[in-house]
Scaffold this active site. Structure first.
Site, mmCIF file in Angstrom:
data_model
loop_
_atom_site.group_PDB
_atom_site.id
_atom_site.type_symbol
_atom_site.label_atom_id
_atom_site.label_comp_id
_atom_site.label_asym_id
_atom_site.label_seq_id
_atom_site.Cartn_x
_atom_site.Cartn_y
_atom_site.Cartn_z
ATOM 1 N N SER A 8 0.902 -1.329 -0.143
ATOM 2 C CA SER A 8 0.021 0.042 -0.069
ATOM 3 C C SER A 8 1.008 1.165 0.055
ATOM 4 C CB SER A 8 -0.823 -0.009 1.181
ATOM 5 O OG SER A 8 -1.464 1.065 1.371
ATOM 6 N N ASP A 33 -4.684 3.566 -1.945
ATOM 7 C CA ASP A 33 -5.857 4.015 -1.149
ATOM 8 C C ASP A 33 -6.264 5.210 -1.381
ATOM 9 O OD1 ASP A 33 -6.197 1.742 0.704
ATOM 10 O OD2 ASP A 33 -4.260 2.120 1.167
ATOM 11 N N MET A 35 -9.028 8.049 -0.946
ATOM 12 C CA MET A 35 -10.174 8.630 0.512
ATOM 13 C C MET A 35 -10.401 9.796 0.251
ATOM 14 S SD MET A 35 -7.965 7.136 3.658
ATOM 15 C CE MET A 35 -6.808 5.711 3.655
ATOM 16 N N HIS A 64 -8.248 1.122 -4.490
ATOM 17 C CA HIS A 64 -9.547 0.985 -3.374
ATOM 18 C C HIS A 64 -10.033 2.103 -3.103
ATOM 19 C CE1 HIS A 64 -10.038 -0.295 1.148
ATOM 20 N NE2 HIS A 64 -11.234 -0.134 0.465
ATOM 21 N N MET A 66 -12.132 4.483 -1.091
ATOM 22 C CA MET A 66 -12.962 4.677 0.071
ATOM 23 C C MET A 66 -13.518 5.986 0.039
ATOM 24 S SD MET A 66 -10.218 2.856 2.684
ATOM 25 C CE MET A 66 -8.673 2.879 1.894
ATOM 26 N N MET A 135 -11.932 -5.790 4.976
ATOM 27 C CA MET A 135 -11.181 -4.913 5.803
ATOM 28 C C MET A 135 -10.813 -5.646 7.156
ATOM 29 S SD MET A 135 -10.418 -2.207 4.188
ATOM 30 C CE MET A 135 -9.653 -1.343 5.329
ATOM 31 N N GLY A 140 -9.649 4.039 6.836
ATOM 32 C CA GLY A 140 -9.186 5.329 6.872
ATOM 33 C C GLY A 140 -7.970 5.739 7.177
ATOM 34 N N PHE A 141 -7.083 5.049 7.905
ATOM 35 C CA PHE A 141 -5.977 5.216 8.412
ATOM 36 C C PHE A 141 -5.056 3.842 8.290
ATOM 37 C CE2 PHE A 141 -8.492 8.371 10.258
ATOM 38 C CZ PHE A 141 -7.890 9.677 10.119
ATOM 39 N N ASP A 173 -6.942 -6.497 4.056
ATOM 40 C CA ASP A 173 -6.409 -5.089 4.168
ATOM 41 C C ASP A 173 -6.526 -4.544 5.570
ATOM 42 O OD1 ASP A 173 -5.245 -2.653 3.738
ATOM 43 O OD2 ASP A 173 -7.030 -2.046 2.237
ATOM 44 N N GLY A 174 -5.360 -4.125 6.022
ATOM 45 C CA GLY A 174 -5.211 -3.689 7.416
ATOM 46 C C GLY A 174 -4.574 -4.399 8.528
ATOM 47 N N GLY A 175 -3.289 -4.049 8.852
ATOM 48 C CA GLY A 175 -2.716 -4.519 9.833
ATOM 49 C C GLY A 175 -1.730 -5.887 9.363
#
Length: 220
Positions: A8, A33, A35, A64, A66, A135, A140-141, A173-175
């Site tokens: 990302s 991303d 946003m 992606h 958002m 997700m 968002g972050f 997606d995420g962490g």
């Protein structure tokens, strides 16, 4: 399942995006991303940057969205050169029409679900998508901690995909990092978005290789 790693650029240096894209030649995709400060409380980049990045790299772009009005904007990202365009189920008003339009423009069509959004109500849309994105943090972050509570949903999504022939990619997606990717792969994911785990590493190429190897170990 063929493991795919999508770094990302949210975690990259925005002042050097072309260089940051070149720094990960072993990536399968570059995750972008988008946003809009409406659907999520953050503002990142948009069409002009995607168009420029598409010209600067041969790595396909995984956009992606958002954003609050994906039905209006998603086709333009496909026209801008994105190889994959993902819209959020929570934001789309006409998802089937939008997904079909993305495909008609030559891009892969993706549908994203937030952590609290159940996957079963969207089973009927699996025939309209090339990728389902779950997700594993609240969108968002970047840099957030992985939510283990999503793992049962990943397993359920893999079951539903299998019921429909198994051709849909399952992205998380995420962490995602060396400590979480094996659990995601074991649950059935095959496409992994990693931001800080790649661009925060001293050697992004080695970081991608390590993530890919960890995911492959989990499914071998």
């Amino acid at each position: 399942m063929a493991v795919q790693i999508s770094p990302s650029i949210l975690a990259a240096d925005f002042a050097r995006l072309a260089d940051e894209a070149a720094a990960v030649p072993n990536a399968d995709w570059l995750h972008v991303d988008v946003m809009d400060y409406h659907f999520v409380p953050n503002l990142t980049l948009g069409l002009p940057v995607v168009e420029a990045l598409h010209k600067a790299t041969d790595t396909p772009l995984d956009c992606h969205l958002m954003i609050a009005d994906p039905d209006r904007w998603a086709p333009q990202y496909a026209e801008a050169g994105a190889g994959s365009v993902t819209i959020h189920a929570e934001a789309a008003k006409a998802p089937i029409r939008t997904l079909r339009e993305i495909r008609s423009l030559g891009a892969r069509a993706g549908l994203a679900l937030n952590p609290a959004t159940a996957v079963d109500p969207y089973e009927d849309l699996l025939g309209e998508v090339d990728m389902l994105l779950l997700m594993t943090v609240e969108p968002g972050f970047g840099g957030q901690k992985f939510l283990d509570v999503v793992l049962p949903k990943v397993r359920r999504a893999r079951e539903l995909i299998g019921r429909h022939g198994g051709r849909v990619w399952l992205q998380v997606d995420g962490g995602v990092d060396a400590g979480t990717i094996e659990r995601c792969a074991e649950a059935g994911a095959d496409v992994f978005v990693a931001g800080s785990a790649v661009y925060g590493a001293s050697d992004p190429v080695a970081a991608i290789d390590e993530l890919r190897a960890a995911a492959n170990r989990a499914v071998s």
